[in-house]
Design an enzyme around this catalytic site. Structure first.
Site, mmCIF file in Angstrom:
data_model
loop_
_atom_site.group_PDB
_atom_site.id
_atom_site.type_symbol
_atom_site.label_atom_id
_atom_site.label_comp_id
_atom_site.label_asym_id
_atom_site.label_seq_id
_atom_site.Cartn_x
_atom_site.Cartn_y
_atom_site.Cartn_z
ATOM 1 N N THR A 133 -1.121 -6.246 -0.198
ATOM 2 C CA THR A 133 0.663 -4.856 -0.378
ATOM 3 C C THR A 133 1.408 -5.079 1.008
ATOM 4 O O THR A 133 0.676 -6.013 2.457
ATOM 5 C CB THR A 133 -0.054 -3.498 -0.260
ATOM 6 N N ASP A 134 2.849 -4.636 1.063
ATOM 7 C CA ASP A 134 3.470 -4.714 2.449
ATOM 8 C C ASP A 134 2.997 -3.332 2.915
ATOM 9 O O ASP A 134 3.343 -3.439 4.519
ATOM 10 C CB ASP A 134 5.023 -5.108 1.467
ATOM 11 N N GLU A 135 2.425 -2.808 2.845
ATOM 12 C CA GLU A 135 1.755 -1.281 3.805
ATOM 13 C C GLU A 135 1.083 -2.028 5.132
ATOM 14 O O GLU A 135 1.224 -1.692 5.288
ATOM 15 C CB GLU A 135 0.545 -0.583 2.213
ATOM 16 N N TYR A 158 -5.778 3.535 3.281
ATOM 17 C CA TYR A 158 -5.430 2.559 2.246
ATOM 18 C C TYR A 158 -4.913 1.269 2.445
ATOM 19 O O TYR A 158 -5.804 -0.282 2.879
ATOM 20 C CB TYR A 158 -4.164 2.489 1.269
ATOM 21 N N LYS A 162 -6.547 -2.594 3.151
ATOM 22 C CA LYS A 162 -6.252 -3.583 2.410
ATOM 23 C C LYS A 162 -6.190 -4.396 3.565
ATOM 24 O O LYS A 162 -6.042 -6.152 3.386
ATOM 25 C CB LYS A 162 -4.952 -3.691 2.122
HETATM 26 P P1 NAD Z 1 -4.913 0.213 -10.153
HETATM 27 O O1 NAD Z 1 -5.373 1.324 -9.035
HETATM 28 O O2 NAD Z 1 -4.258 0.649 -10.950
HETATM 29 O O3 NAD Z 1 -6.319 -0.596 -10.387
HETATM 30 C C1 NAD Z 1 -6.761 -0.845 -9.609
HETATM 31 C C2 NAD Z 1 -8.498 -1.453 -10.738
HETATM 32 O O4 NAD Z 1 -9.478 -1.376 -9.751
HETATM 33 C C3 NAD Z 1 -8.622 -0.768 -11.517
HETATM 34 O O5 NAD Z 1 -8.834 -1.240 -13.071
HETATM 35 C C4 NAD Z 1 -10.603 -0.255 -11.214
HETATM 36 O O6 NAD Z 1 -11.041 0.113 -12.341
HETATM 37 C C5 NAD Z 1 -10.416 -1.854 -10.591
HETATM 38 N N1 NAD Z 1 -11.316 -1.287 -8.929
HETATM 39 C C6 NAD Z 1 -11.374 -0.100 -8.608
HETATM 40 N N2 NAD Z 1 -12.587 -0.308 -8.001
HETATM 41 C C7 NAD Z 1 -13.524 -1.264 -7.975
HETATM 42 C C8 NAD Z 1 -14.528 -1.827 -7.851
HETATM 43 N N3 NAD Z 1 -15.070 -1.447 -7.229
HETATM 44 N N4 NAD Z 1 -15.225 -3.180 -8.401
HETATM 45 C C9 NAD Z 1 -14.094 -3.776 -10.015
HETATM 46 N N5 NAD Z 1 -13.529 -2.973 -9.864
HETATM 47 C C10 NAD Z 1 -12.641 -2.286 -9.583
HETATM 48 O O7 NAD Z 1 -3.875 -0.994 -9.157
HETATM 49 P P2 NAD Z 1 -2.536 -1.594 -8.810
HETATM 50 O O8 NAD Z 1 -1.656 -0.864 -8.801
HETATM 51 O O9 NAD Z 1 -2.918 -2.325 -10.376
HETATM 52 O O10 NAD Z 1 -3.441 -2.298 -7.580
HETATM 53 C C11 NAD Z 1 -3.888 -3.633 -7.966
HETATM 54 C C12 NAD Z 1 -3.711 -4.861 -6.427
HETATM 55 O O11 NAD Z 1 -2.632 -4.742 -6.078
HETATM 56 C C13 NAD Z 1 -4.376 -3.643 -5.271
HETATM 57 O O12 NAD Z 1 -5.386 -4.889 -4.916
HETATM 58 C C14 NAD Z 1 -2.907 -3.349 -5.039
HETATM 59 O O13 NAD Z 1 -3.931 -2.669 -3.534
HETATM 60 C C15 NAD Z 1 -2.086 -4.406 -4.445
HETATM 61 N N6 NAD Z 1 -1.016 -4.054 -4.607
HETATM 62 C C16 NAD Z 1 -0.291 -2.542 -5.691
HETATM 63 C C17 NAD Z 1 1.158 -2.484 -5.572
HETATM 64 C C18 NAD Z 1 1.244 -1.302 -5.980
HETATM 65 O O14 NAD Z 1 2.677 -0.673 -6.306
HETATM 66 N N7 NAD Z 1 0.695 -0.284 -6.835
HETATM 67 C C19 NAD Z 1 2.204 -3.197 -4.995
HETATM 68 C C20 NAD Z 1 1.546 -4.357 -4.393
HETATM 69 C C21 NAD Z 1 -0.098 -4.245 -3.556
HETATM 70 P P1 TYD Z 2 3.215 5.783 -3.988
HETATM 71 O O1 TYD Z 2 3.947 5.960 -5.631
HETATM 72 O O2 TYD Z 2 2.139 6.645 -3.737
HETATM 73 O O3 TYD Z 2 2.926 5.032 -3.154
HETATM 74 P P2 TYD Z 2 3.113 4.277 -1.977
HETATM 75 O O4 TYD Z 2 2.465 5.482 -1.592
HETATM 76 O O5 TYD Z 2 2.210 3.476 -2.188
HETATM 77 O O6 TYD Z 2 4.269 4.062 -1.377
HETATM 78 O O7 TYD Z 2 4.112 7.495 -3.128
HETATM 79 C C1 TYD Z 2 5.818 6.300 -2.816
HETATM 80 C C2 TYD Z 2 6.763 7.191 -2.618
HETATM 81 O O8 TYD Z 2 6.516 8.454 -3.187
HETATM 82 C C3 TYD Z 2 5.939 7.222 -0.827
HETATM 83 O O9 TYD Z 2 7.030 7.770 0.311
HETATM 84 C C4 TYD Z 2 5.539 8.545 -1.063
HETATM 85 C C5 TYD Z 2 6.073 9.794 -1.889
HETATM 86 N N1 TYD Z 2 5.509 10.534 -2.635
HETATM 87 C C6 TYD Z 2 5.996 11.963 -3.060
HETATM 88 O O10 TYD Z 2 6.856 12.134 -2.835
HETATM 89 N N2 TYD Z 2 5.887 12.529 -4.107
HETATM 90 C C7 TYD Z 2 4.292 12.298 -4.952
HETATM 91 O O11 TYD Z 2 3.969 13.246 -5.421
HETATM 92 C C8 TYD Z 2 3.568 11.204 -4.539
HETATM 93 C C9 TYD Z 2 2.510 11.190 -5.299
HETATM 94 C C10 TYD Z 2 4.274 10.159 -3.731
#
Ligand code: NAD
Ligand code: TYD
Length: 352
Positions: A133-135, A158, A162
């Site tokens: 992630t970019d975070e 988090y 990462k």
């Molecule tokens: P998500 O929470 O929707 O899905 C996570 C998946 O991992 C689930 O299917 C869960 O069952 C599985 N999982 C969790 N713990 C596990 C374990 N101990 N063993 C096996 N499986 C396990 O997450 P997401 O939003 O799809 O993110 C996927 C990846 O992409 C993550 O690594 C996250 O850091 C990265 N990412 C997410 C975003 C975003 O905006 N959501 C952006 C950039 C990077």
């Molecule tokens: P989120 O979807 O949790 O992603 P991330 O924290 O990984 O960027 O949140 C996106 C943005 O929205 C973040 O600035 C936090 C804000 N946010 C709210 O204002 N209200 C909410 O209920 C949630 C879940 C997030």
């Protein structure tokens, strides 16, 4: 490309399910193994349309279990791993940081150890792709962008977990010579997004006439990318990146939370046949998130120039598609918001 067996971890989650679908459909000659523990965020219903394909299989496994991961490598002999399994929600990481260390850090190291052992002597024939992630780069002020050279500066448990996993992946490349690739992507949105995150949570609340909780003043900025564009970027990077490389993924699509939610309210009013301005009245400012990063913004120049990737959708169009998906997948939404979700929601939002 010739036959390949690829383990995709976290394939039942939001982004993972789009990556699995893309690889299963694009590469019928690859065997795609979805390895997932099915936590609250994992849902095999996300993959209904591919579950019967001959090149897809599912293995229920927890990456925290080193012995099991070792056995799975021994049995399945994967050529490559695309690693997405993670605890992914910042608010949950504030409640329970250790769970993030266990899955995101130790789970990743367990996979790397299995790769190190089972791929020994032929690291050049295997690839470990780590999705991040970019975070990890921390927070920007009003100006500037994250590049691949930006120093890591994570603020939430988090992002710290990462960042740590990214460091381990690169350390296994530098120390043992494993072929690794890392990508760091901005916030994703689209179908199958679990409704603990801002966009799907707000869609669900608007539909049910519940308050839309905006943290602080709503001025935090996120850089949103359609999830299928992320999956396509992973495909391009997996197949073309040189060993040890990192790519940032993003589409120059920055929105303050409040502007994004106002746009979402407009779309929802139209879709739900509500008078203009109705949904906006649900916006409720609540206590800010601890350590809330002000702004994320990716510079995707390297990915665009070197691998020719660019996003395919304008945000307005993507958001409308996303709303349409949620409105026509009511059963999916009902299933994931029943039971444990209610408890989570109360705990997070009741006294905010
Ligand atoms: P998500 O929470 O929707 O899905 C996570 C998946 O991992 C689930 O299917 C869960 O069952 C599985 N999982 C969790 N713990 C596990 C374990 N101990 N063993 C096996 N499986 C396990 O997450 P997401 O939003 O799809 O993110 C996927 C990846 O992409 C993550 O690594 C996250 O850091 C990265 N990412 C997410 C975003 C975003 O905006 N959501 C952006 C950039 C990077
Ligand atoms: P989120 O979807 O949790 O992603 P991330 O924290 O990984 O960027 O949140 C996106 C943005 O929205 C973040 O600035 C936090 C804000 N946010 C709210 O204002 N209200 C909410 O209920 C949630 C879940 C997030």
């Amino acid at each position: 490309m010739s036959n390949k067996k690829i383990i995709i971890t976290g394939g039942a989650g939001f982004i993972g399910s789009h990556v699995v679908r893309r690889f299963v459909n694009q590469y019928p000659n690859y065997d795609i193994i979805n390895l997932d523990a099915l936590t609250y965020a994992g849902n095999l219903a996300n993959l209904k349309d591919v579950e019967d394909k001959p090149n897809y299989s599912f293995v229920k496994a927890d990456i925290r279990d080193a012995v099991l991961i070792d056995e799975i490598f021994a049995t399945h002999k994967p050529d490559a791993v695309i690693h997405l399994a993670a605890e992914s929600h910042v608010d949950r990481s504030i409640e329970d940081p250790l769970a993030f260390v266990q899955t995101n850090v130790i789970g990743t190291v367990n996979l790397l150890n299995a790769a190190r052992k089972h791929w020994k002597g032929e690291y050049d024939k295997h690839r470990f792709y780590h999705v991040s992630t970019d975070e990890v780069y921390g927070a920007l002020g009003k100006e500037g962008f994250f590049t691949e050279k930006t120093a890591y500066d994570p603020h939430s448990p988090y992002s710290a977990s990462k960042a740590s996993s990214d460091h381990f992946v690169r350390a296994y490349h530098d120390t043992y010579g494993i072929d690794t690739v890392v990508s760091n992507c901005s916030n994703n949105y689209g179908a199958n997004h679990f409704p603990e995150k801002l966009i799907p949570l707000s869609i669900n609340n608007i539909q049910n006439n519940k308050p839309i909780p905006i943290y602080g003043k709503g001025e935090n900025v996120r850089d949103w990318l359609w999830v299928e564009d992320h999956a396509r970027a992973i495909d391009v990077i997996f197949h073309n990146a040189k060993t040890g490389e990192t790519f940032n993924i993003g589409g120059h699509n920055e929105w303050t939370n409040i502007d994004l939610i106002k746009l979402l309210c407009k779309i929802m009013d139209k879709k739900l046949d509500r008078e203009a301005g109705t949904s906006e009245k649900l916006i409720t400012y609540v206590q800010d998130r601890a350590g809330h990063d002000l702004r994320y913004a990716i510079d995707p120049t390297k990915l665009q120039n070197e691998l020719g990737w660019k996003p395919s959708l304008q945000f307005e169009e993507g958001l409308e598609k996303t709303v349409d998906w949620y409105l026509s997948n009511q059963e999916w939404l009902n299933n994931v918001t029943s039971g444990a979700y209610q408890k989570y929601y109360e705990n997070q939002y009741q006294n905010r």
